[in-house]
Design a protein around this motif. Structure first.
Motif, PDB file in Angstrom:
ATOM      1  N   ALA A  28       0.828  -1.211   0.000  1.00  0.00           N
ATOM      2  CA  ALA A  28       0.000   0.000   0.000  1.00  0.00           C
ATOM      3  C   ALA A  28       0.860   1.259   0.000  1.00  0.00           C
ATOM      4  O   ALA A  28       0.604   2.209  -0.749  1.00  0.00           O
ATOM      5  N   ILE A  29       1.879   1.272   0.844  1.00  0.00           N
ATOM      6  CA  ILE A  29       2.749   2.447   0.940  1.00  0.00           C
ATOM      7  C   ILE A  29       3.579   2.609  -0.338  1.00  0.00           C
ATOM      8  O   ILE A  29       3.777   3.723  -0.827  1.00  0.00           O
ATOM      9  N   GLY A  30       4.068   1.495  -0.891  1.00  0.00           N
ATOM     10  CA  GLY A  30       4.823   1.565  -2.144  1.00  0.00           C
ATOM     11  C   GLY A  30       3.985   2.131  -3.269  1.00  0.00           C
ATOM     12  O   GLY A  30       4.447   2.959  -4.058  1.00  0.00           O
ATOM     13  N   LEU A  31       2.725   1.709  -3.342  1.00  0.00           N
ATOM     14  CA  LEU A  31       1.827   2.235  -4.370  1.00  0.00           C
ATOM     15  C   LEU A  31       1.565   3.723  -4.147  1.00  0.00           C
ATOM     16  O   LEU A  31       1.535   4.507  -5.101  1.00  0.00           O
ATOM     17  N   ALA A  32       1.394   4.105  -2.868  1.00  0.00           N
ATOM     18  CA  ALA A  32       1.162   5.515  -2.557  1.00  0.00           C
ATOM     19  C   ALA A  32       2.350   6.371  -2.986  1.00  0.00           C
ATOM     20  O   ALA A  32       2.188   7.418  -3.628  1.00  0.00           O
ATOM     21  N   LEU A  33       3.559   5.935  -2.640  1.00  0.00           N
ATOM     22  CA  LEU A  33       4.755   6.691  -3.021  1.00  0.00           C
ATOM     23  C   LEU A  33       4.934   6.729  -4.535  1.00  0.00           C
ATOM     24  O   LEU A  33       5.306   7.764  -5.111  1.00  0.00           O
ATOM     25  N   ALA A  34       4.677   5.602  -5.206  1.00  0.00           N
ATOM     26  CA  ALA A  34       4.814   5.557  -6.667  1.00  0.00           C
ATOM     27  C   ALA A  34       3.836   6.520  -7.321  1.00  0.00           C
ATOM     28  O   ALA A  34       4.179   7.213  -8.288  1.00  0.00           O
ATOM     29  N   MET A  35       2.622   6.598  -6.800  1.00  0.00           N
ATOM     30  CA  MET A  35       1.626   7.510  -7.361  1.00  0.00           C
ATOM     31  C   MET A  35       1.987   8.966  -7.089  1.00  0.00           C
ATOM     32  O   MET A  35       1.757   9.836  -7.928  1.00  0.00           O
ATOM     33  N   LEU A  36       2.556   9.225  -5.923  1.00  0.00           N
ATOM     34  CA  LEU A  36       2.996  10.588  -5.627  1.00  0.00           C
ATOM     35  C   LEU A  36       4.128  11.006  -6.558  1.00  0.00           C
ATOM     36  O   LEU A  36       4.134  12.125  -7.088  1.00  0.00           O
ATOM     37  N   VAL A  37       5.068  10.098  -6.771  1.00  0.00           N
ATOM     38  CA  VAL A  37       6.181  10.378  -7.688  1.00  0.00           C
ATOM     39  C   VAL A  37       5.659  10.579  -9.107  1.00  0.00           C
ATOM     40  O   VAL A  37       6.091  11.488  -9.826  1.00  0.00           O
ATOM     41  N   ALA A  38       4.710   9.734  -9.520  1.00  0.00           N
ATOM     42  CA  ALA A  38       4.126   9.857 -10.860  1.00  0.00           C
ATOM     43  C   ALA A  38       3.421  11.203 -11.025  1.00  0.00           C
ATOM     44  O   ALA A  38       3.552  11.871 -12.055  1.00  0.00           O
ATOM     45  N   ASN A  39       2.689  11.612 -10.012  1.00  0.00           N
ATOM     46  CA  ASN A  39       1.977  12.892 -10.067  1.00  0.00           C
ATOM     47  C   ASN A  39       2.945  14.049 -10.255  1.00  0.00           C
ATOM     48  O   ASN A  39       2.717  14.955 -11.073  1.00  0.00           O
ATOM     49  N   GLN A  40       4.041  14.035  -9.516  1.00  0.00           N
ATOM     50  CA  GLN A  40       5.008  15.123  -9.614  1.00  0.00           C
ATOM     51  C   GLN A  40       5.757  15.093 -10.948  1.00  0.00           C
ATOM     52  O   GLN A  40       6.019  16.140 -11.545  1.00  0.00           O
ATOM     53  N   ALA A  41       6.094  13.889 -11.429  1.00  0.00           N
ATOM     54  CA  ALA A  41       6.805  13.782 -12.705  1.00  0.00           C
ATOM     55  C   ALA A  41       5.937  14.256 -13.862  1.00  0.00           C
ATOM     56  O   ALA A  41       6.398  14.965 -14.762  1.00  0.00           O
ATOM     57  N   VAL A  42       4.665  13.889 -13.834  1.00  0.00           N
ATOM     58  CA  VAL A  42       3.751  14.314 -14.899  1.00  0.00           C
ATOM     59  C   VAL A  42       3.519  15.817 -14.832  1.00  0.00           C
ATOM     60  O   VAL A  42       3.461  16.501 -15.857  1.00  0.00           O
ATOM     61  N   GLY A  43       3.402  16.358 -13.623  1.00  0.00           N
ATOM     62  CA  GLY A  43       3.247  17.800 -13.479  1.00  0.00           C
ATOM     63  C   GLY A  43       4.429  18.556 -14.045  1.00  0.00           C
ATOM     64  O   GLY A  43       4.270  19.586 -14.710  1.00  0.00           O
ATOM     65  N   ALA A  44       5.634  18.043 -13.798  1.00  0.00           N
ATOM     66  CA  ALA A  44       6.836  18.672 -14.346  1.00  0.00           C
ATOM     67  C   ALA A  44       6.848  18.595 -15.866  1.00  0.00           C
ATOM     68  O   ALA A  44       7.282  19.531 -16.548  1.00  0.00           O
ATOM     69  N   LYS A  45       6.349  17.474 -16.429  1.00  0.00           N
ATOM     70  CA  LYS A  45       6.294  17.323 -17.881  1.00  0.00           C
ATOM     71  C   LYS A  45       5.317  18.305 -18.498  1.00  0.00           C
ATOM     72  O   LYS A  45       5.579  18.894 -19.549  1.00  0.00           O
TER      73      LYS A  45
END
Length: 488
Positions: A28-45
């Motif tokens: 659960a925590i790994g998925l949460a962190l992965a989604m947070l990282v994905a959100n920030q990476a996409v925002g930067a893109k």
């Protein structure tokens, strides 16, 4: 200190259950962190796309992008008129021309009909050229180049020739020259000068030039070297790198000097327009078309595919944010359910602690710390899971939400409509980024777990876990000791 040590020990009282809880929390925590990282990476893109091609418009003569015909050259008057349109930050004109090698052109002595430098299939690369230069092309035309620029003669079955008997020298690719009024290309991006300096003299009499790296190598040029265009000696002020051998087989010149050297005073191949914000691109595109005349110009933008790309990435951001919140809530529920079970199992222990004077806060802190031990272990494992899964997750989300569009990238014909700009001066004006498909604009999104992301995610997880552990502990701690012990 006794509360802390007791909490850590209690966390591993049942090792099998604790291990299972850590694994479940890690997912659960790994998925949460992965989604947070994905959100920030996409925002930067998204920010990167908006900054690169999101607010650029290109104005070309009407019909000039359609192949071998159409369009009259743009003029400086058109640029002045375009500058009056609202929401524009800048309007920069360019003139793209082709320069054939002077030695090859003057050496054409083929039998039959002669050719001028502007003749199709002219020797030495005189295909639509607007002038000559002492430079030699760094790109070989290859079989297709020679075939497409031959004189049309062919062999018959007996080894003879049919059709014209004219023989001409081998074709050489003309050199692309682009006149610019600023230190930017036709796409509005800064010219990547890897040696020397940018252009500074933009007068009609300027002798400055930027030379592509492959062209410089072919002609043994360096910063300070000289070469000729028409009858003017030009000086290399800088060497640029445009990304590939073909783009680097060219030169950048001051716009006014290019117009003077090719006898195209006041003419432009295209206008590069920068709009103040991406939200005003569509309205400004319509206003420019109206101001300059729909029958005279084609105003194109990367906004169609860009909007598709940004919309798709916006969906990915929303999905990743929802998944992040859902994963946090899931982790909290896992902790809540586990701690409810643990608290119920240890009601007698709680009653004893209450009986010997332990406060509700002490009991609550003990169970919260116990839960935190499990959450911290789950976070460590989850961080490793996120590090390996964030890139595949982002790729899958983007692929699932991006509608692939066929790329319209490629050469954009300049004014005059011919291949390369003879007469009208329009050559290849590359605007690859602005016309790329949505999937190509997005490209590859790389993720990385920075310490800020990790801290933000861990803090959110710990807060949710603390709440999940505190609620059952306090509810049970409020029960009177005698009731707990009687029930046991």
């Amino acid at each position: 200190m006794g509360v802390v040590s007791r909490s850590v020990g209690n966390a591993f009282r049942n090792k099998v259950r604790s291990g299972a809880v850590v694994v479940i929390l890690a997912v659960a925590i790994g998925l949460a962190l992965a989604m947070l990282v994905a959100n920030q990476a996409v925002g930067a893109k998204v920010d990167s796309l908006k900054a690169s091609v999101g607010n650029n418009l290109t104005v070309n003569p009407a019909g000039s992008r359609g192949g071998l015909g159409g369009g009259n050259p743009l003029t400086t008057a058109d640029a002045t008129k375009a500058a009056t349109v609202a929401h524009l930050v800048s309007v920069n004109g360019t003139l793209s021309v082709r320069l054939s090698n002077a030695a090859a052109t003057s050496g054409s002595t083929g039998t039959g009909t002669g050719s001028s430098s502007g003749d199709r299939g002219g020797p030495g690369g005189g295909f639509g050229s607007s002038g000559t230069t002492s430079l030699k092309s760094a790109v070989d035309p290859g079989v297709l180049g020679q075939r497409n620029n031959s004189n049309g003669s062919s062999s018959d079955a007996t080894g003879g020739t049919t059709g014209s008997t004219t023989t001409r020298p081998a074709f050489t690719i003309p050199i692309q020259a682009t006149g610019v009024s600023t230190s930017t290309t036709a796409t509005g991006t800064a010219i990547n000068v890897t040696g020397g300096a940018q252009l500074t003299d933009f007068a009609a009499s300027s002798t400055q030039a930027l030379v592509g790296s492959t062209l410089a190598t072919k002609n043994s040029l360096k910063v300070g070297s000289t070469f000729t265009i028409q009858d003017r000696t030009m000086k290399v002020t800088g060497i640029f790198d445009a990304g590939d051998a073909f783009d680097n087989n060219g030169i950048y010149l001051p716009l006014a000097a290019t117009q003077t050297l090719t006898s195209q005073a006041g003419q432009l191949s295209s206008l590069n327009v920068v709009v103040d914000t991406i939200e005003n691109v569509s309205a400004t595109q319509a206003s420019l078309t109206t101001a300059l005349g729909a029958d005279k110009v084609d105003v194109t933008a990367g906004s169609t595919n860009l909007e598709s790309a940004i919309t798709s990435l916006g969906s990915v951001q929303s999905i990743s944010l929802i998944a992040f919140i859902a994963s946090l809530v899931t982790a909290g529920l896992i902790v809540l359910l586990i701690m409810i079970m643990v608290v119920r199992e240890r009601r007698r222990e709680i009653g004893v602690l209450k009986a010997i004077g332990a406060s509700n806060r002490t009991i609550g802190v003990q169970f919260v710390l116990e839960a935190m031990v499990l959450v911290v272990l789950g976070t460590v494992v989850g961080g490793v899971v996120a590090a390996f899964s964030s890139n595949p997750i982002v790729s899958a989300l983007v692929a699932g939400n991006t509608a692939s569009t066929s790329s319209a990238a490629g050469p954009v014909r300049g004014a005059g409509g011919g291949f390369g700009g003879g007469g009208g001066g329009g050559g290849f004006t590359r605007t690859r980024g602005a016309f790329a498909g949505a999937d190509q604009l997005i490209g590859t999104i790389s993720t990385s777990i920075g310490w800020q992301t990790l801290v933000l995610g861990v803090v959110g997880i710990l807060v949710i876990a603390a709440i999940g552990a505190l609620i059952p502990a306090l509810l049970t701690a409020k029960v009177r000791p005698i009731e707990v012990l009687r029930g046991e």
